[in-house]
Design a protein around this motif. Sequence first.
Motif, mmCIF file in Angstrom:
data_model
loop_
_atom_site.group_PDB
_atom_site.id
_atom_site.type_symbol
_atom_site.label_atom_id
_atom_site.label_comp_id
_atom_site.label_asym_id
_atom_site.label_seq_id
_atom_site.Cartn_x
_atom_site.Cartn_y
_atom_site.Cartn_z
ATOM 1 N N LYS A 1 0.837 -1.205 0.000
ATOM 2 C CA LYS A 1 0.000 0.000 0.000
ATOM 3 C C LYS A 1 0.875 1.260 0.000
ATOM 4 C CE LYS A 1 -3.902 -0.842 2.132
ATOM 5 N NZ LYS A 1 -4.836 -1.026 3.234
ATOM 6 N N LYS A 2 1.898 1.229 0.854
ATOM 7 C CA LYS A 2 2.811 2.382 0.963
ATOM 8 C C LYS A 2 3.535 2.622 -0.367
ATOM 9 C CE LYS A 2 6.838 1.531 2.816
ATOM 10 N NZ LYS A 2 7.765 1.004 3.823
ATOM 11 N N GLN A 3 3.998 1.538 -0.987
ATOM 12 C CA GLN A 3 4.768 1.676 -2.232
ATOM 13 C C GLN A 3 3.871 2.067 -3.406
ATOM 14 O OE1 GLN A 3 7.832 2.002 -2.297
ATOM 15 N NE2 GLN A 3 8.574 1.019 -0.427
ATOM 16 N N VAL A 4 2.653 1.528 -3.430
ATOM 17 C CA VAL A 4 1.718 1.893 -4.509
ATOM 18 C C VAL A 4 1.410 3.388 -4.421
ATOM 19 C CG1 VAL A 4 -0.669 1.578 -5.328
ATOM 20 C CG2 VAL A 4 0.757 -0.423 -4.826
ATOM 21 N N LYS A 5 1.252 3.869 -3.203
ATOM 22 C CA LYS A 5 0.999 5.301 -2.986
ATOM 23 C C LYS A 5 2.162 6.138 -3.524
ATOM 24 C CE LYS A 5 -1.261 7.879 0.699
ATOM 25 N NZ LYS A 5 -1.515 7.941 2.143
ATOM 26 N N ALA A 6 3.361 5.560 -3.456
ATOM 27 C CA ALA A 6 4.557 6.271 -3.943
ATOM 28 C C ALA A 6 4.751 6.106 -5.455
ATOM 29 C CB ALA A 6 5.781 5.760 -3.186
ATOM 30 N N GLY A 7 3.805 5.406 -6.116
ATOM 31 C CA GLY A 7 3.867 5.283 -7.578
ATOM 32 C C GLY A 7 4.369 3.945 -8.090
ATOM 33 N N VAL A 8 4.641 3.025 -7.173
ATOM 34 C CA VAL A 8 5.133 1.703 -7.581
ATOM 35 C C VAL A 8 3.943 0.813 -7.976
ATOM 36 C CG1 VAL A 8 6.277 -0.396 -6.706
ATOM 37 C CG2 VAL A 8 7.197 1.869 -6.134
ATOM 38 N N VAL A 9 4.158 -0.036 -8.975
ATOM 39 C CA VAL A 9 3.138 -1.032 -9.351
ATOM 40 C C VAL A 9 3.459 -2.314 -8.593
ATOM 41 C CG1 VAL A 9 2.216 -2.445 -11.237
ATOM 42 C CG2 VAL A 9 2.805 -0.035 -11.643
ATOM 43 N N TRP A 10 2.496 -2.832 -7.856
ATOM 44 C CA TRP A 10 2.726 -4.051 -7.050
ATOM 45 C C TRP A 10 1.802 -5.139 -7.567
ATOM 46 C CZ3 TRP A 10 5.837 -3.753 -2.380
ATOM 47 C CH2 TRP A 10 5.953 -4.959 -1.692
ATOM 48 N N LEU A 11 2.389 -6.244 -7.993
ATOM 49 C CA LEU A 11 1.607 -7.368 -8.511
ATOM 50 C C LEU A 11 1.937 -8.631 -7.715
ATOM 51 C CD1 LEU A 11 2.316 -6.784 -12.342
ATOM 52 C CD2 LEU A 11 0.279 -6.040 -11.080
ATOM 53 N N ALA A 12 0.926 -9.247 -7.128
ATOM 54 C CA ALA A 12 1.132 -10.538 -6.477
ATOM 55 C C ALA A 12 0.873 -11.616 -7.524
ATOM 56 C CB ALA A 12 0.177 -10.700 -5.306
ATOM 57 N N ILE A 13 1.652 -12.661 -7.485
ATOM 58 C CA ILE A 13 1.476 -13.756 -8.460
ATOM 59 C C ILE A 13 1.383 -15.072 -7.706
ATOM 60 C CG2 ILE A 13 2.471 -14.985 -10.433
ATOM 61 C CD1 ILE A 13 3.889 -12.373 -11.214
ATOM 62 N N ASN A 14 0.336 -15.813 -7.983
ATOM 63 C CA ASN A 14 0.151 -17.121 -7.355
ATOM 64 C C ASN A 14 0.375 -18.197 -8.416
ATOM 65 O OD1 ASN A 14 -0.788 -19.482 -6.199
ATOM 66 N ND2 ASN A 14 -2.382 -18.446 -5.013
ATOM 67 N N SER A 15 1.445 -18.957 -8.259
ATOM 68 C CA SER A 15 1.783 -20.003 -9.240
ATOM 69 C C SER A 15 1.356 -21.392 -8.771
ATOM 70 C CB SER A 15 3.292 -19.990 -9.522
ATOM 71 O OG SER A 15 3.686 -18.794 -10.136
ATOM 72 N N ALA A 16 0.474 -21.455 -7.779
ATOM 73 C CA ALA A 16 0.018 -22.769 -7.302
ATOM 74 C C ALA A 16 -0.844 -23.434 -8.373
ATOM 75 C CB ALA A 16 -0.777 -22.607 -6.006
ATOM 76 N N ALA A 17 -0.536 -24.687 -8.627
ATOM 77 C CA ALA A 17 -1.280 -25.442 -9.640
ATOM 78 C C ALA A 17 -2.648 -25.841 -9.086
ATOM 79 C CB ALA A 17 -0.479 -26.682 -10.023
ATOM 80 N N PRO A 18 -3.589 -26.150 -9.969
ATOM 81 C CA PRO A 18 -4.907 -26.591 -9.491
ATOM 82 C C PRO A 18 -4.774 -27.783 -8.538
ATOM 83 C CG PRO A 18 -4.966 -26.202 -11.846
ATOM 84 C CD PRO A 18 -3.525 -26.087 -11.431
ATOM 85 N N GLY A 19 -5.504 -27.712 -7.437
ATOM 86 C CA GLY A 19 -5.468 -28.793 -6.442
ATOM 87 C C GLY A 19 -4.382 -28.625 -5.394
ATOM 88 N N LYS A 20 -3.483 -27.685 -5.620
ATOM 89 C CA LYS A 20 -2.391 -27.468 -4.660
ATOM 90 C C LYS A 20 -2.775 -26.383 -3.649
ATOM 91 C CE LYS A 20 0.891 -29.975 -6.844
ATOM 92 N NZ LYS A 20 1.966 -30.801 -6.338
ATOM 93 N N GLN A 21 -2.018 -26.365 -2.545
ATOM 94 C CA GLN A 21 -2.261 -25.395 -1.473
ATOM 95 C C GLN A 21 -2.337 -23.967 -2.011
ATOM 96 O OE1 GLN A 21 1.107 -24.028 0.883
ATOM 97 N NE2 GLN A 21 0.051 -24.671 2.732
ATOM 98 N N GLY A 22 -3.405 -23.272 -1.645
ATOM 99 C CA GLY A 22 -3.511 -21.850 -1.959
ATOM 100 C C GLY A 22 -3.981 -21.516 -3.356
#
Lengths: 149, 216
Positions: free
Chosen positions: B92-113
Amino acid sequence: MGRRLLLLALVAACGCGRDKAKPPPKVQDRAPGANALVEKPLYRIEPGQRTPCTPGALCEARLAFSALGDYHINERYPFKFNADAIAGITVDGAGTFAREDAKHGTMTIMFRAARRGPAKLSGTFKLSVCTEENCEIDEPKLAFDVAVD
Amino acid sequence: MRRMRPLYSILVVALLTSSAVAEAPKGKNAPPAAAKATLGKPAPDFTLKDLAGKEVKLSTFKGKTIVLEWFNPGCPFVKKSHTVGSLVGTAKKQVKAGVVWLAINSAAPGKQGNEPAMNSDAAKTWSLEHPILRDESGVVGKAYGATNTPHMFVIDKKGVLVYAGAIDNSPDGEGKSAEGGKLVNHVDAALEDVAAGKAVRTPATKAYGCSVKYGS
């Protein structure tokens, strides 16, 4: 006389009437909860080897940790023992964890006791174990006896 | 013929413009995600969908500093980092400062998360306002060499990968066991260097946490 000797020989040969010398059970083979302070499907924590302790001296309390089943110790995780405040006992730091192998390790807690006699240490054991697939963090609370002679 | 000239000019301009628009998203330097990410080199481009199904293409953010956070809401280290550790409020702090923040979830189907609902719940619980992108095939995760959750990457305004590693130097995820005694948020530090136009002082660290739950 001859019959008696024959009977004695038979008893000696079969080992009847004698206690068979069994090796002590391994930690993993013991009945769950037999000696454990905490027992979960992922791990077990038991009292470790006792070392002599005198009032005012820096003493050691040891806890034996075993990862169970498919789990192994998470090597990168800083295992800790955060002791509760206990009257008459001062705990130095948050313990030192020594990993013996992938599944076993010992947490050594340094403490000083003001008085002679039995005492109890309690606190939170912070740990992490993993399988090939998943890692888990747990923070069980536990208490164990220490003897100050 | 004179009347034809303006029409011809408009046609030429239109063709050139449409060509430029078509080229722009590809990015001049960004290789596709199949290429491997390397520190100091252009970050591989990718297109992934967020939890709402909207496509997000990395190269559209060119000119901005970008943080990629490998994410798994089922991982206890991610939970710790987002509830008590170095990821609390950082995005949140970094986005406010103009940074683009992207979370990436690489869990395959059926896997945790992997479950979208679990990700949405985590976003709500942890007040995450940035997109969570789904990389079920793991192509992007493997291209970046993401091994853990959390695993952090910083891309500068030129599209160059300038940091890869852990969020901080406290491998309990709580910020309470800093190696060397002083807690360092490596991503904050890298972003500070990038903003100051300096080379990132610590461009690589070893990520800690859970393994990324790839399918194969």
